[in-house]
Every structure is written in C-alpha cells, then in structure tokens.
Design an enzyme around this catalytic site. Structure first.
Site, PDB file in Angstrom:
ATOM      1  N   LYS A  33      32.397  37.338  35.925  1.00  0.00           N
ATOM      2  CA  LYS A  33      33.857  37.337  36.004  1.00  0.00           C
ATOM      3  C   LYS A  33      34.399  37.568  34.598  1.00  0.00           C
ATOM      4  O   LYS A  33      33.854  37.039  33.614  1.00  0.00           O
ATOM      5  CB  LYS A  33      34.337  35.970  36.522  1.00  0.00           C
ATOM      6  N   CYS A 118      43.198  44.288  33.763  1.00  0.00           N
ATOM      7  CA  CYS A 118      43.615  43.204  34.657  1.00  0.00           C
ATOM      8  C   CYS A 118      45.101  43.369  34.956  1.00  0.00           C
ATOM      9  O   CYS A 118      45.931  43.371  34.042  1.00  0.00           O
ATOM     10  CB  CYS A 118      43.377  41.832  34.029  1.00  0.00           C
TER      11      CYS A 118
HETATM   12  O1  HRO Z   1      43.464  38.493  38.619  1.00  0.00           O
HETATM   13  C1  HRO Z   1      42.300  38.655  38.157  1.00  0.00           C
HETATM   14  O2  HRO Z   1      41.591  37.754  37.665  1.00  0.00           O
HETATM   15  C2  HRO Z   1      41.829  40.073  38.191  1.00  0.00           C
HETATM   16  N1  HRO Z   1      42.037  40.745  39.348  1.00  0.00           N
HETATM   17  C3  HRO Z   1      41.728  42.086  39.458  1.00  0.00           C
HETATM   18  O3  HRO Z   1      41.936  42.703  40.526  1.00  0.00           O
HETATM   19  N2  HRO Z   1      41.196  42.733  38.395  1.00  0.00           N
HETATM   20  C4  HRO Z   1      40.947  42.112  37.221  1.00  0.00           C
HETATM   21  O4  HRO Z   1      40.470  42.761  36.263  1.00  0.00           O
HETATM   22  C5  HRO Z   1      41.267  40.719  37.108  1.00  0.00           C
HETATM   23 CL1  HRO Z   1      40.932  39.903  35.611  1.00  0.00          CL
END
Ligand code: HRO
Length: 299
Positions: A33, A118
């Site tokens: 993650k 993100c």
């Molecule tokens: O809300 C998120 O954690 C998230 N959610 C996404 O769809 N892509 C990302 O790169 C991230 Cl970091």
C-alpha cells in the site's frame, strides 16, 4: 512460468497479514500500500463501494507509515520469493525524499514505485497532472537514488498529455517502468433508491476501478509503450479474467495488476485469471507472452 499477475497497490497490501497472503499466493510479485511518513487512518468510512461495473474508492491513503513497510522489506526473503515493490506516496516532496532516502540507505532488493496519482487527498492535486512538479520531484529523487525505480501514473485523456508526460519520464534513465493506470479520479456513484452518494469522503467523489476503466487503462498502456523506449509498462485497470490480461499484454504491458477483482474475489483470482490467460494463449497458438506482447493490430 512465473505469473505475470500481481496486486494493484492498495488492495491486499496494507498489513503484514495482507502482504503475507499475497506472498503465499500464486501472484508473480507483490506491491505494498502506498506509504506516507507517518501512519494514517485515512478518510472517514464508507470509503470503498462495489458496483456491478467495478469500484469507487476514496480511502485517503490509510497506511502504517513507511517504517512499517521498510521493516517488512528488511525481513523479506528475496531469494525464494517474488519481487517486492514498495509504493511511496508522501504528502510532500520532502516526505517522499525522506522515505526514499531511508530505503536507499538500506540498499534492499525491493523496487520503489513513486505514486504520482493518489486522487483522494482533499486539497492535494495529483503530481501526475502537474508535470513540472513531477519532473522536479523526479530530479530531486535522482540526485541521490541510483537504482531502478518506477512511477504509478494517473490516466491521461489527451494525446498531448501522453506526449508531455512521456517527455518528462524519458529524461530519467533510472525510471525503468511506469504503471498505468491508477483509478480514474473523482467519479461519482449514485444510489437511486437512497438518492444519495455511496461513499462519505469528498461528498461522494472517488477513484473508479473495474470495468469502468478498462478502455482508458488499455489506451494509457499502449500510448506509453509507444512513447517510452527502453522502459516497461505495467498494466492496471479492469482486469477480471484472462481476456483483459491478454488485452493489456497485447497493448504492450510487461506485467498486469489486479485491483477491484482481487478485492472482491481474493487471491484465487490470480489462479483463475492465469489459467484463463493460459487457455486463451493455447487457443491462439501462443507459447509465451512475448509471442503477442505489444502486437495489437490497428486497422
Ligand atoms: O485513497 C487512496 O488511498 C488511494 N486510492 C486510489 O485509488 N489510488 C491511490 O493511489 C490511493 Cl493512495
């Protein structure tokens, strides 16, 4: 054959338990993650919602902080295991540099992937959509980081943006691959019965995955494969069977990630999709991925 499939960052990769489930699966690799300097709770729930066509998420970068993943990377058995990718998504350039320096000092075999995309941090624009800022970040990273790394890209939707983005990425020899695509940002799913949005953050706006994004993902894979000689492209977006995995590889992807489908099905998706891909290849007379990789025909 080592599977060309692994998880999309964010799915089945936040905790050591998740990562160990990925390591024990039939995937060919695993990625963590995206991590930040400090641990984060992430956005208020509900923040992930499944629809018949895929998913919408506004997780808000929930993670245990980079030292947690650095610790996992230190203990990881690189000899008998799969490539371990570490996704990094610091809240600032300074944070990104601190995190990358910490990994650099340990000189571990894991591969860093800088998340430029993100879409779910209120008030924070995606680096991937601010190319001068993205170039500056890559320049600062490459002042000291001397090993191959990758970036996670947002979807682009205009040919001029493919051109401009590729021009930046081609300046960095150590940038060995790009992963296309991250979720399609700021979609809005509506529940007609409740007359309501379905996730809490950002009044319902979230990144889309699944069937919604497959054609966009394939376009981004094919366009960056064309524009990034000597680099590789990892395909991500809309993979739920051997057919979409085949499409991504036909478009030029070296490897293929599974996100929304993995979230719903679990690690069995890797076995099923790999088998479906094998069967499809056999039906077409292909022995290996390079028999058809990047060979999408045009009319
Ligand atoms: O809300 C998120 O954690 C998230 N959610 C996404 O769809 N892509 C990302 O790169 C991230 Cl970091």
């Amino acid at each position: 054959m080592t599977s060309p499939l692994y998880n999309a960052s964010g799915v089945m990769c936040r905790s050591v338990e998740d990562l160990e489930a990925m390591r024990a699966s039939s995937s060919g690799a695993l990625i963590t993650k995206s991590c930040t300097l400090e641990p984060r709770e992430g956005n208020p729930e509900p923040r992930y919602f499944v629809t018949p066509l895929g998913s919408i998420n506004s997780m808000g970068l929930p993670n245990y902080g980079y030292q947690y993943y650095l610790d996992y990377a230190e203990k990881y058995d690189y000899a008998n295991n799969k490539p371990l990718f570490i996704s990094i998504s610091g809240m600032s350039l300074a944070d990104n540099l601190t995190i990358i320096k910490a990994f650099h000092e340990r000189a571990l075999p894991c591969i860093l992937e800088v998340n430029l995309s993100c879409p779910n941090l209120p008030g924070k624009p995606q680096l991937g959509y601010d190319l001068p800022a993205a170039q500056h970040a890559l320049e600062k990273i490459c002042e000291f980081y001397d090993r191959p790394f990758g970036v996670k890209l947002p979807p682009y939707f205009d040919v001029s943006h493919f051109d401009q983005a590729a021009e930046v990425f081609n300046k960095f020899d150590l940038l060995k691959y790009v992963t296309c695509i991250n979720s399609v940002g700021n979609g809005l799913v509506i529940d007609v019965d409740a007359e309501s949005v379905v996730i809490k953050p950002k009044d319902g706006l979230g990144g889309l995955g699944g069937d919604y994004v497959l054609p966009t993902a394939l376009a981004n894979v094919r366009e960056f494969v064309r524009r990034l000689p000597g680099k590789q492209v990892v395909g991500c977006g809309g993979v739920k069977s051997g057919r979409e995995a085949f499409m991504h590889i036909l478009a030029g992807a070296t490897a293929v990630q599974v996100g929304s489908c993995l979230y719903e099905e679990g690690v069995g998706a890797f076995d099923r999709i790999a088998q479906e891909l094998k069967d499809l290849m056999a039906a077409k007379g292909y022995q290996k991925l390079s028999d058809f990789r990047g060979k999408l025909k045009t009319l």
